[in-house]
Each structure stands twice: as structure tokens, then as C-alpha cells.
Design a protein around this motif. Structure first.
Motif, PDB file in Angstrom:
ATOM      1  N   HIS A  71     -15.934 -17.666 -47.759  1.00  0.00           N
ATOM      2  CA  HIS A  71     -17.244 -18.122 -48.198  1.00  0.00           C
ATOM      3  C   HIS A  71     -17.413 -19.593 -47.818  1.00  0.00           C
ATOM      4  O   HIS A  71     -16.437 -20.330 -47.655  1.00  0.00           O
ATOM      5  CB  HIS A  71     -17.414 -17.950 -49.712  1.00  0.00           C
ATOM      6  N   TYR A  72     -18.668 -19.992 -47.648  1.00  0.00           N
ATOM      7  CA  TYR A  72     -19.016 -21.374 -47.332  1.00  0.00           C
ATOM      8  C   TYR A  72     -20.194 -21.775 -48.201  1.00  0.00           C
ATOM      9  O   TYR A  72     -21.236 -21.119 -48.183  1.00  0.00           O
ATOM     10  CB  TYR A  72     -19.408 -21.525 -45.852  1.00  0.00           C
ATOM     11  N   GLN A  73     -20.034 -22.821 -48.935  1.00  0.00           N
ATOM     12  CA  GLN A  73     -21.121 -23.323 -49.765  1.00  0.00           C
ATOM     13  C   GLN A  73     -21.694 -24.564 -49.095  1.00  0.00           C
ATOM     14  O   GLN A  73     -20.997 -25.571 -48.930  1.00  0.00           O
ATOM     15  CB  GLN A  73     -20.635 -23.622 -51.185  1.00  0.00           C
ATOM     16  N   LYS A  95     -16.860  -6.575 -40.589  1.00  0.00           N
ATOM     17  CA  LYS A  95     -17.017  -7.818 -41.341  1.00  0.00           C
ATOM     18  C   LYS A  95     -18.514  -8.080 -41.460  1.00  0.00           C
ATOM     19  O   LYS A  95     -19.223  -8.129 -40.450  1.00  0.00           O
ATOM     20  CB  LYS A  95     -16.319  -8.963 -40.620  1.00  0.00           C
ATOM     21  N   LEU A  96     -18.994  -8.220 -42.676  1.00  0.00           N
ATOM     22  CA  LEU A  96     -20.406  -8.477 -42.935  1.00  0.00           C
ATOM     23  C   LEU A  96     -20.570  -9.916 -43.410  1.00  0.00           C
ATOM     24  O   LEU A  96     -20.024 -10.305 -44.440  1.00  0.00           O
ATOM     25  CB  LEU A  96     -20.943  -7.509 -43.990  1.00  0.00           C
ATOM     26  N   THR A  97     -21.317 -10.694 -42.636  1.00  0.00           N
ATOM     27  CA  THR A  97     -21.575 -12.085 -42.988  1.00  0.00           C
ATOM     28  C   THR A  97     -22.994 -12.205 -43.516  1.00  0.00           C
ATOM     29  O   THR A  97     -23.943 -11.776 -42.856  1.00  0.00           O
ATOM     30  CB  THR A  97     -21.387 -13.010 -41.773  1.00  0.00           C
ATOM     31  N   LEU A  98     -23.135 -12.758 -44.699  1.00  0.00           N
ATOM     32  CA  LEU A  98     -24.432 -12.873 -45.363  1.00  0.00           C
ATOM     33  C   LEU A  98     -24.829 -14.334 -45.543  1.00  0.00           C
ATOM     34  O   LEU A  98     -24.007 -15.153 -45.960  1.00  0.00           O
ATOM     35  CB  LEU A  98     -24.387 -12.217 -46.748  1.00  0.00           C
ATOM     36  N   LYS A  99     -26.059 -14.662 -45.214  1.00  0.00           N
ATOM     37  CA  LYS A  99     -26.612 -15.971 -45.567  1.00  0.00           C
ATOM     38  C   LYS A  99     -27.447 -15.772 -46.824  1.00  0.00           C
ATOM     39  O   LYS A  99     -28.383 -14.964 -46.847  1.00  0.00           O
ATOM     40  CB  LYS A  99     -27.482 -16.525 -44.434  1.00  0.00           C
ATOM     41  N   ASP A 123     -29.567 -17.423 -50.365  1.00  0.00           N
ATOM     42  CA  ASP A 123     -30.461 -18.546 -50.648  1.00  0.00           C
ATOM     43  C   ASP A 123     -29.997 -19.429 -51.799  1.00  0.00           C
ATOM     44  O   ASP A 123     -30.679 -20.399 -52.149  1.00  0.00           O
ATOM     45  CB  ASP A 123     -31.881 -18.035 -50.934  1.00  0.00           C
ATOM     46  N   GLN A 124     -28.827 -19.126 -52.387  1.00  0.00           N
ATOM     47  CA  GLN A 124     -28.301 -19.931 -53.488  1.00  0.00           C
ATOM     48  C   GLN A 124     -26.952 -20.543 -53.095  1.00  0.00           C
ATOM     49  O   GLN A 124     -26.123 -19.877 -52.474  1.00  0.00           O
ATOM     50  CB  GLN A 124     -28.117 -19.070 -54.738  1.00  0.00           C
ATOM     51  N   PRO A 125     -26.715 -21.807 -53.436  1.00  0.00           N
ATOM     52  CA  PRO A 125     -25.443 -22.439 -53.091  1.00  0.00           C
ATOM     53  C   PRO A 125     -24.284 -22.008 -53.981  1.00  0.00           C
ATOM     54  O   PRO A 125     -23.121 -22.091 -53.573  1.00  0.00           O
ATOM     55  CB  PRO A 125     -25.743 -23.933 -53.247  1.00  0.00           C
ATOM     56  N   GLU A 126     -24.564 -21.547 -55.180  1.00  0.00           N
ATOM     57  CA  GLU A 126     -23.518 -21.163 -56.126  1.00  0.00           C
ATOM     58  C   GLU A 126     -23.095 -19.712 -55.889  1.00  0.00           C
ATOM     59  O   GLU A 126     -23.908 -18.790 -55.942  1.00  0.00           O
ATOM     60  CB  GLU A 126     -24.019 -21.332 -57.564  1.00  0.00           C
ATOM     61  N   LEU A 127     -21.789 -19.503 -55.624  1.00  0.00           N
ATOM     62  CA  LEU A 127     -21.295 -18.174 -55.268  1.00  0.00           C
ATOM     63  C   LEU A 127     -20.424 -17.531 -56.345  1.00  0.00           C
ATOM     64  O   LEU A 127     -20.067 -16.363 -56.224  1.00  0.00           O
ATOM     65  CB  LEU A 127     -20.479 -18.253 -53.969  1.00  0.00           C
ATOM     66  N   ARG A 128     -20.072 -18.238 -57.373  1.00  0.00           N
ATOM     67  CA  ARG A 128     -19.084 -17.747 -58.340  1.00  0.00           C
ATOM     68  C   ARG A 128     -19.476 -16.394 -58.935  1.00  0.00           C
ATOM     69  O   ARG A 128     -18.693 -15.437 -58.917  1.00  0.00           O
ATOM     70  CB  ARG A 128     -18.896 -18.782 -59.451  1.00  0.00           C
ATOM     71  N   ILE A 142     -30.233 -20.388 -40.599  1.00  0.00           N
ATOM     72  CA  ILE A 142     -29.081 -21.281 -40.711  1.00  0.00           C
ATOM     73  C   ILE A 142     -29.453 -22.604 -41.365  1.00  0.00           C
ATOM     74  O   ILE A 142     -28.660 -23.212 -42.088  1.00  0.00           O
ATOM     75  CB  ILE A 142     -28.473 -21.528 -39.307  1.00  0.00           C
ATOM     76  N   GLN A 143     -30.679 -23.083 -41.128  1.00  0.00           N
ATOM     77  CA  GLN A 143     -31.063 -24.381 -41.678  1.00  0.00           C
ATOM     78  C   GLN A 143     -31.389 -24.322 -43.167  1.00  0.00           C
ATOM     79  O   GLN A 143     -31.447 -25.343 -43.823  1.00  0.00           O
ATOM     80  CB  GLN A 143     -32.268 -24.924 -40.909  1.00  0.00           C
ATOM     81  N   SER A 144     -31.638 -23.145 -43.676  1.00  0.00           N
ATOM     82  CA  SER A 144     -32.013 -23.028 -45.079  1.00  0.00           C
ATOM     83  C   SER A 144     -30.838 -23.380 -45.979  1.00  0.00           C
ATOM     84  O   SER A 144     -29.692 -23.030 -45.708  1.00  0.00           O
ATOM     85  CB  SER A 144     -32.477 -21.597 -45.381  1.00  0.00           C
ATOM     86  N   GLN A 145     -31.139 -24.055 -47.067  1.00  0.00           N
ATOM     87  CA  GLN A 145     -30.098 -24.385 -48.025  1.00  0.00           C
ATOM     88  C   GLN A 145     -29.586 -23.109 -48.681  1.00  0.00           C
ATOM     89  O   GLN A 145     -30.334 -22.180 -48.953  1.00  0.00           O
ATOM     90  CB  GLN A 145     -30.646 -25.326 -49.100  1.00  0.00           C
ATOM     91  N   GLY A 146     -28.303 -23.046 -48.938  1.00  0.00           N
ATOM     92  CA  GLY A 146     -27.726 -21.871 -49.578  1.00  0.00           C
ATOM     93  C   GLY A 146     -26.241 -21.782 -49.328  1.00  0.00           C
ATOM     94  O   GLY A 146     -25.541 -22.792 -49.373  1.00  0.00           O
ATOM     95  N   SER A 147     -25.771 -20.578 -49.033  1.00  0.00           N
ATOM     96  CA  SER A 147     -24.338 -20.364 -48.834  1.00  0.00           C
ATOM     97  C   SER A 147     -24.127 -19.176 -47.904  1.00  0.00           C
ATOM     98  O   SER A 147     -25.054 -18.427 -47.591  1.00  0.00           O
ATOM     99  CB  SER A 147     -23.657 -20.101 -50.185  1.00  0.00           C
TER     100      SER A 147
END
Length: 221
Positions: free
Chosen positions: A198-200, A171-175, A177-182, A123-128
Motif C-alpha cells: 500500500h502507498y499513502q 495483482k489488483l492495484t487500486l487508486k 480517494d481516501q489517504p487513510e487505509l487502516r 494519479i494526481q488525485s489525493q488518496g492512496s
């Protein structure tokens, strides 16, 4: 990630020979509204400040006071997931930890358990965070990982739950490692995956409040 690793040694157990006023004093000192009660090494349940206030008898001994959540415990070698499950079932902010001989070892607080759970899910890792809906028969984490990796993105952790919009799906929730989801969203949709949400996230998450907030968003609570 076993229960014994997260025992909070600052939470003292009460005894049946203690009085209600002492229990309240301890609760005030360590800033909690709940304490475990133990007799000869055996966990008997939890005493809350609400029970004591309802009785309105600070001199009363705990042996005369009914306790809550006597089944709110896990074995020492159970996973942190089990702690969260038992906590939710009993609506308790603490879970007792017992060894296989049913001897009381201590308690795990939900703050500690959530912190550990957050660590396990990156959860603490930067990403989306990306939330997908699909039939269970269509679920293949290997295939989804392959698709995300075509966009130079890796899955740090995943979580499956029931799809609130369709009982027949998951429902599959994925963390990620990249902030850009487009581009990732476009690729997954092209292969027939339905994206629910989605959450960025932004870098610099450090406080416990942000940490727990991100976990709750990850679990969509």
C-alpha cells in the motif's frame, strides 16, 4: 485518449536527403537523442544519436544509415495504452503515429504518453494506492468496490497485472480517494483478500517528476 491527441508537433521528421550532422544539430536543439525518419510521407524508422556517433561520419546522408525501430508505430485511433505497449516492446522513447493509409502524422513521446496515462488513472488525485493478490476467478471489482464503500471510500481507478509472487494469481492495484487505509485494509482482509502493498499519498503533488513517480508506484515498476 487516442494517439492523434498526443502528437508532439515540436518533433520534426528527418528526410533521407538530410545529413547526419544536421540530425545531430536538431537533436541538440530540441534535447532528444532520437528522431523519426520519413520519406514521401512514409515512416522508415528512428535515428538515434548513438547510431550517428558509432558511424563517425557527420557528412553521411541518412539514406546510407541503418535505422532502428521501423515497427515502432501505432495507428492514429489507437489508445494511449497501445503507445506504452509498443514503446516498451521497442525500448523507444518515441512512437510514430500513422493513419490507416500508413501515412506518417507525427510522434508521441513517452513523457506525453505517461502524462496522459497518469491522468486516466487519477494519479494526481489525493488518496492512496492499495495492491491486492487474488485468483482471477475471485476477482470482482463490484464486490471490492462495495466493501471499500462501506468505509466511505471510492475506487478512482484500477489496474490488473500478474502477481509477481504467484503466477497463478493476479495483482489488483487500486487508486482510492481516501489517504487513510487502516480500516479499508481490515475490511478487505476480513473478507479473505490478501494485501501485498500500500502507498499513502500526500496532497500537493504538482511537479512532473512527482506525477511520473506516482504512476510508476501505481504500476509497481
Amino acid at each position: 485518449m487516442q494517439a492523434y491527441e498526443f502528437i508532439n508537433n515540436l518533433i520534426p521528421p528527418l528526410k533521407l536527403t538530410d545529413q547526419a550532422k544536421m540530425a545531430l544539430a536538431w537533436m541538440e536543439e530540441i534535447r532528444t537523442d532520437l528522431l523519426p525518419v520519413v520519406d514521401k510521407g512514409k515512416f522508415l524508422g528512428f535515428l538515434s544519436d548513438e547510431i550517428i556517433f558509432d558511424l563517425n561520419d557527420p557528412e553521411k546522408f541518412l539514406e546510407k544509415i541503418p535505422l532502428n525501430s521501423y515497427n515502432c508505430w501505432v495507428y492514429t485511433d489507437q489508445h494511449v495504452y497501445d503507445i506504452l505497449k509498443i514503446s516498451a516492446e521497442h525500448h523507444s522513447n518515441m512512437v510514430a503515429v500513422l493513419d490507416r493509409e500508413m501515412t506518417y502524422l507525427g510522434v508521441v513521446t513517452m513523457e506525453d504518453a505517461i502524462s496522459a496515462f497518469a491522468d486516466s488513472l487519477s494519479i494526481q488525485s489525493q488518496g492512496s494506492v492499495l495492491v491486492l493478490s487474488m485468483n482471477m476467478s475471485d476477482y470482482s471489482l463490484a464486490e471490492i468496490a462495495r466493501l471499500t464503500e462501506t468505509e466511505n471510500t471510492k475506487i478512482l481507478s484500477s489496474f490488473i497485472s500478474n502477481d509477481p509472487l504467484d503466477d497463478s494469481k493476479i495483482k489488483l492495484t487500486l487508486k482510492l480517494d481516501q489517504p487513510e487505509l487502516r480500516y479499508i485494509k481490515a475490511t478487505l482482509e476480513r473478507f479473505g483478500y490478501k494485501i501485498l502493498d500500500h502507498y499513502q499519498e500526500e496532497a500537493g503533488i504538482s511537479s512532473e517528476e512527482d506525477r511520473i513517480g506516482n504512476l510508476l508506484r501505481f504500476l509497481d515498476i
